[in-house]
Write a protein that holds these residues in place. Structure first.
Motif, mmCIF file in Angstrom:
data_model
loop_
_atom_site.group_PDB
_atom_site.id
_atom_site.type_symbol
_atom_site.label_atom_id
_atom_site.label_comp_id
_atom_site.label_asym_id
_atom_site.label_seq_id
_atom_site.Cartn_x
_atom_site.Cartn_y
_atom_site.Cartn_z
ATOM 1 N N GLY A 97 0.921 -1.369 0.331
ATOM 2 C CA GLY A 97 -0.127 -0.129 0.173
ATOM 3 C C GLY A 97 0.645 1.540 0.384
ATOM 4 O O GLY A 97 0.952 2.270 -1.005
ATOM 5 N N LEU A 98 1.650 1.541 0.793
ATOM 6 C CA LEU A 98 2.832 2.510 0.610
ATOM 7 C C LEU A 98 3.601 2.184 -0.562
ATOM 8 O O LEU A 98 3.997 3.636 -1.282
ATOM 9 C CB LEU A 98 3.496 1.844 2.019
ATOM 10 C CG LEU A 98 3.211 2.339 3.090
ATOM 11 C CD1 LEU A 98 4.165 2.000 4.260
ATOM 12 C CD2 LEU A 98 2.810 3.524 3.740
ATOM 13 N N TYR A 99 4.028 1.413 -1.219
ATOM 14 C CA TYR A 99 4.552 1.527 -2.214
ATOM 15 C C TYR A 99 4.044 2.026 -3.348
ATOM 16 O O TYR A 99 4.618 3.124 -4.302
ATOM 17 C CB TYR A 99 5.168 0.396 -2.975
ATOM 18 C CG TYR A 99 6.152 -0.867 -1.871
ATOM 19 C CD1 TYR A 99 7.056 -0.505 -1.093
ATOM 20 C CD2 TYR A 99 5.937 -2.275 -2.066
ATOM 21 C CE1 TYR A 99 7.662 -0.723 -0.637
ATOM 22 C CE2 TYR A 99 6.745 -3.287 -1.187
ATOM 23 C CZ TYR A 99 7.819 -1.961 -0.240
ATOM 24 O OH TYR A 99 8.593 -2.638 0.332
ATOM 25 N N THR A 100 2.603 2.162 -3.316
ATOM 26 C CA THR A 100 1.737 2.821 -4.111
ATOM 27 C C THR A 100 1.766 3.952 -4.301
ATOM 28 O O THR A 100 1.147 4.396 -4.813
ATOM 29 C CB THR A 100 0.288 2.137 -4.521
ATOM 30 O OG1 THR A 100 0.696 0.558 -4.427
ATOM 31 C CG2 THR A 100 -0.634 2.078 -4.857
ATOM 32 N N SER A 101 1.969 4.153 -3.110
ATOM 33 C CA SER A 101 2.019 5.724 -2.684
ATOM 34 C C SER A 101 3.665 6.417 -3.075
ATOM 35 O O SER A 101 3.628 7.700 -2.654
ATOM 36 C CB SER A 101 1.821 6.334 -1.466
ATOM 37 O OG SER A 101 0.014 6.154 -1.569
ATOM 38 N N PHE A 102 4.221 5.888 -3.451
ATOM 39 C CA PHE A 102 5.245 6.286 -4.034
ATOM 40 C C PHE A 102 6.185 6.651 -5.510
ATOM 41 O O PHE A 102 5.999 7.121 -5.894
ATOM 42 C CB PHE A 102 6.928 5.546 -3.189
ATOM 43 C CG PHE A 102 8.010 5.476 -3.584
ATOM 44 C CD1 PHE A 102 8.650 7.265 -4.073
ATOM 45 C CD2 PHE A 102 9.377 4.512 -3.863
ATOM 46 C CE1 PHE A 102 9.879 7.471 -3.695
ATOM 47 C CE2 PHE A 102 10.406 4.812 -4.082
ATOM 48 C CZ PHE A 102 10.626 6.157 -4.381
ATOM 49 N N VAL A 103 6.025 4.870 -6.218
ATOM 50 C CA VAL A 103 6.366 5.164 -6.991
ATOM 51 C C VAL A 103 4.843 5.701 -8.687
ATOM 52 O O VAL A 103 5.452 6.964 -9.168
ATOM 53 C CB VAL A 103 6.747 4.466 -7.874
ATOM 54 C CG1 VAL A 103 6.785 3.871 -9.648
ATOM 55 C CG2 VAL A 103 7.886 2.782 -7.637
ATOM 56 N N PRO A 104 3.722 5.122 -8.157
ATOM 57 C CA PRO A 104 2.602 5.970 -8.866
ATOM 58 C C PRO A 104 2.335 7.926 -9.493
ATOM 59 O O PRO A 104 2.023 8.083 -9.867
ATOM 60 C CB PRO A 104 1.503 5.164 -8.986
ATOM 61 C CG PRO A 104 2.107 3.658 -8.557
ATOM 62 C CD PRO A 104 3.116 4.455 -7.004
ATOM 63 N N PRO A 105 2.985 8.027 -8.299
ATOM 64 C CA PRO A 105 2.612 9.207 -7.840
ATOM 65 C C PRO A 105 3.437 10.064 -8.612
ATOM 66 O O PRO A 105 3.128 11.002 -9.618
ATOM 67 C CB PRO A 105 2.188 10.033 -6.238
ATOM 68 C CG PRO A 105 1.891 8.958 -5.259
ATOM 69 C CD PRO A 105 2.184 7.285 -5.865
ATOM 70 N N CYS A 363 3.485 -2.497 -6.793
ATOM 71 C CA CYS A 363 2.088 -1.309 -6.417
ATOM 72 C C CYS A 363 1.075 -2.730 -7.043
ATOM 73 O O CYS A 363 1.315 -3.474 -7.655
ATOM 74 C CB CYS A 363 2.603 -0.411 -7.521
ATOM 75 S SG CYS A 363 4.198 0.691 -6.659
ATOM 76 N N ILE A 364 -0.085 -1.752 -6.313
ATOM 77 C CA ILE A 364 -1.124 -2.638 -5.814
ATOM 78 C C ILE A 364 -1.353 -1.700 -7.661
ATOM 79 O O ILE A 364 -1.157 -0.664 -7.816
ATOM 80 C CB ILE A 364 -2.577 -2.935 -5.423
ATOM 81 C CG1 ILE A 364 -2.431 -1.684 -3.890
ATOM 82 C CG2 ILE A 364 -1.965 -4.547 -4.739
ATOM 83 C CD1 ILE A 364 -3.507 -2.260 -2.891
ATOM 84 N N VAL A 365 -3.249 -1.558 -7.403
ATOM 85 C CA VAL A 365 -4.100 -0.393 -8.786
ATOM 86 C C VAL A 365 -4.189 0.503 -8.351
ATOM 87 O O VAL A 365 -4.720 0.757 -7.154
ATOM 88 C CB VAL A 365 -4.993 -1.294 -9.108
ATOM 89 C CG1 VAL A 365 -6.162 0.184 -10.634
ATOM 90 C CG2 VAL A 365 -5.254 -2.262 -10.117
ATOM 91 N N ALA A 366 -3.755 1.722 -8.586
ATOM 92 C CA ALA A 366 -3.480 3.385 -8.014
ATOM 93 C C ALA A 366 -4.469 3.874 -8.739
ATOM 94 O O ALA A 366 -4.852 3.677 -9.951
ATOM 95 C CB ALA A 366 -2.180 4.083 -7.802
#
Length: 630
Positions: A97-105, A363-366
């Motif tokens: 969950g935290l990874y998904t707010s690092f790379v995708p943004p 990451c999961i879906v962002a």
């Protein structure tokens, strides 16, 4: 009356096809800005089209950065606890969950056109992803395989989004009506909230089903021995705190920062309390372990072949479309408030590339988060730089402080999720839909009850079916209206809307408010004949002369196909048997072109086609006078 020569100027087939193609796929004229520009400028504009950061970045300054810095720090404080909770909804480790707010943004900041969207995992998409994935692989028995399938689904979600944007097929997403989306989101919010009762009450043996009946049965069957009183106290205390903070911020927008600070404060205080009291030894569930470090590569974890490739693709397509629907709706909302426009197709490509890159970095879906985007907007963000700031804060969290979340109670995470999804229940929107369109409200209820009484997938299916069903109903059963003359004018309007409009004796005037296709042509013919029958009955009842002319007002008829023309021929024959003459008023140029090609003008007679209803009525009344004189 209209002569045939007035309609001889028409486009050839290639011109018509080109025009229809452009209007379908390039209605926004994306190449307009490239006209009359040197090649170097065109190349630069092309780069900006794919990477908007090259455009706004050239004019970036310290003043804008101050606003983005504050907004980025604010949404980072909100996203960190939410990400841990949303990872649980998707049944993946909190780190993902935290990874998904690092790379995708970071990817979205370079490619997205919205200044206000905050990118990361969201409640509804995470729940949908988790529900669909666990039908294929049990996350508890096979956690590694489950995670691999999650990355595969995320990859195909990105492929779906990017493909829709690249092929300019964004209009397909709009087949989900607003009412169906409101109902689906509200049902999903309640479902998510009910799922959090496990963590909020400390229940260990909780149902794996998501429908409200199974969940409530599981809650009350564990009431005597399954609830942990320390967990209940912790969860309820922080839930009250979070809801109070949200209420204060709602009542006074100056305190918007409370919405962002309250979740992180809850995590810090809750973690500290558990650490010093060690109530985790008394049955209070905690997060326990979070890996330290940035996103590891997951390219090799994606299923590139085998049966799970197809299953991951199916799940990815569904979650990708829902993610698109949510993100574009959020982007357009805030763009309208700030007075700028976003390009839906570019947004799809940006989100698609974001999720493709995310799938390769664990990451999961962002997608766009409404709660975070609202906070981002209120915090005064100026550009997508706020996403970069948020991403850097999450990076520092991953590198430095993730071990500190070990003692965070699950009850606090559950309270944060419940607080976040409350905003997805839009009662005002539902009330407005009820007032405006009862059929839309039925679609809302169908999607809502489908989610809470069955599952998220069933609710989504119902939402899609009801949205498409409404379109089919409107296409196959178009509106028709009986027109009358407004006194002392030559204007003819719907007699239901304008009660003062007067019917013309001996002339029945009907307006068709739709294109005439194979799907509705037979219905229209039968409806027109029924209008004639009903009006004849009224005329007999009131001693009025029978209708000898039927004027078909066609200004709203935008197109007609061969089935429509055949049904008009049948209508002409049926009216002749009833000694009623058909008159056509104001058919458009496309309609006339097809009438001429089908020899319908010759069949009805050019003298029975008019530029306006008034001309047609004048012709009919002149015929009446001529008949009286003879």
């Amino acid at each position: 009356m209209v002569t045939e020569s007035e309609f001889r100027k028409k486009k050839n087939f290639f011109e018509e096809f080109s025009f229809a193609f452009r209007e379908t796929f390039f209605h926004d004229d994306p190449l307009y800005h490239y006209k009359d520009q040197p090649r170097r400028k065109q190349f630069w504009l092309g780069l900006q089209s794919f990477f908007p950061i090259l455009g706004w970045g050239r004019h970036y300054n310290l003043k804008k950065f101050k606003g983005d810095l504050l907004a980025g720090l604010t949404i980072a404080s909100l996203c960190i606890p939410q990400d841990i909770g949303y990872a649980k909804l998707a049944n993946v480790p909190p780190n993902n969950g935290l990874y998904t707010s690092f790379v995708p943004p970071l990817v979205y900041a370079a490619m997205g056109s919205s200044r206000d969207i905050a990118i990361g995992p969201v409640a509804v998409v995470s729940l949908l992803l988790g529900e669909l994935l666990k039908h294929e692989i049990n996350p508890k028995k096979h956690p590694e395989e489950y995670l691999h399938l999650a990355f595969t689904a995320t990859f195909f979600a990105g492929i779906t989004q990017a493909a829709l944007g690249f092929l300019r097929l964004g209009f397909l997403v709009e087949f989900l009506s607003h009412a169906a989306v409101v109902g689906f989101m509200a049902g999903a919010a309640i479902t998510i909230g009910l799922q959090q009762l496990k963590g909020l009450l400390g229940i260990k043996n909780f149902t794996t089903n998501t429908d409200i009946v199974s969940v409530m049965h599981s809650v009350f069957s564990n009431a005597h021995h399954g609830w942990n009183w320390q967990t209940v106290v912790i969860g309820m205390s922080f839930l009250v705190f979070l809801l109070t903070a949200k209420y204060i911020a709602y009542r006074n927008h100056k305190f918007f920062w409370l919405v962002a600070v309250a979740p992180l404060t809850s995590v810090i205080v809750g973690t500290f309390c558990v650490y010093i009291t060690r109530v985790d030894k008394d049955g209070v569930n905690i997060v326990r372990h979070l890996d330290k470090g940035i996103n590891p590569s997951s390219v090799y974890k994606i299923y590139w072949s085998g049966p799970y490739l197809v299953k991951g693709a199916k799940i990815g397509i569904l979650t990708g479309i829902i993610g698109l629907t949510e993100a574009i709706a959020i982007g357009r909302t805030f763009a309208t408030l700030k007075g700028y426009q976003i390009d839906g197709n570019k947004e799809m490509m940006a989100l698609g590339v974001t999720n493709i890159m995310g799938s390769m970095t664990s990451c999961i879906v962002a997608t766009g988060s409404f709660s975070r985007s609202a906070v981002n907007f209120m915090a005064g963000c100026k550009t997508a730089m706020s996403n970069i700031v948020m991403s850097l804060v999450v990076l520092l969290t991953l590198l430095l402080i993730t071990p500190l979340f070990k003692y965070t109670p699950n009850a606090v995470i559950a309270a944060i999720i419940i607080n976040a999804v409350v905003g997805l229940i839009d009662i005002k929107a539902a009330a407005r839909i009820w007032k405006v369109d009862k059929l839309d409200f039925l679609a809302l209820l169908g999607a809502f009850f489908g989610v809470i009484f069955k599952s998220v997938e069933v609710g989504l299916l119902i939402a899609v079916m009801l949205s498409i069903g409404k379109i089919l109903f409107q296409v196959t059963r178009p509106k028709t209206a009986l027109l009358g003359n407004l006194p002392r004018t030559n204007i003819y309007r719907n007699v239901e809307q304008y009660p003062e409009a007067v019917r013309v004796p001996g002339v029945l005037i009907i307006r068709v408010d739709s294109a005439i296709y194979f799907s509705n042509s037979n219905y229209l013919k039968e409806r027109i004949l029924r209008w004639l029958r009903d009006e004849e009955d009224l005329n007999k009842e009131h001693g009025l002369p029978r209708n000898q002319h039927l004027v078909l007002e066609m200004s709203a008829v935008t197109d007609i196909d061969t089935s429509g023309i055949l049904e008009l021929e049948e209508l002409l024959k049926a009216l002749k048997k009833l000694y009623v003459q058909l008159e056509l008023a104001n058919p458009g140029p496309l309609i006339m072109d097809k009438f001429l090609a089908a020899n319908y003008v010759e069949l009805i007679g050019p003298e029975h086609i008019f530029l306006s209803v008034d001309d047609a009525v004048a012709y009919c009344t002149s015929k009446f006078k001529a008949t009286e004189n003879t």
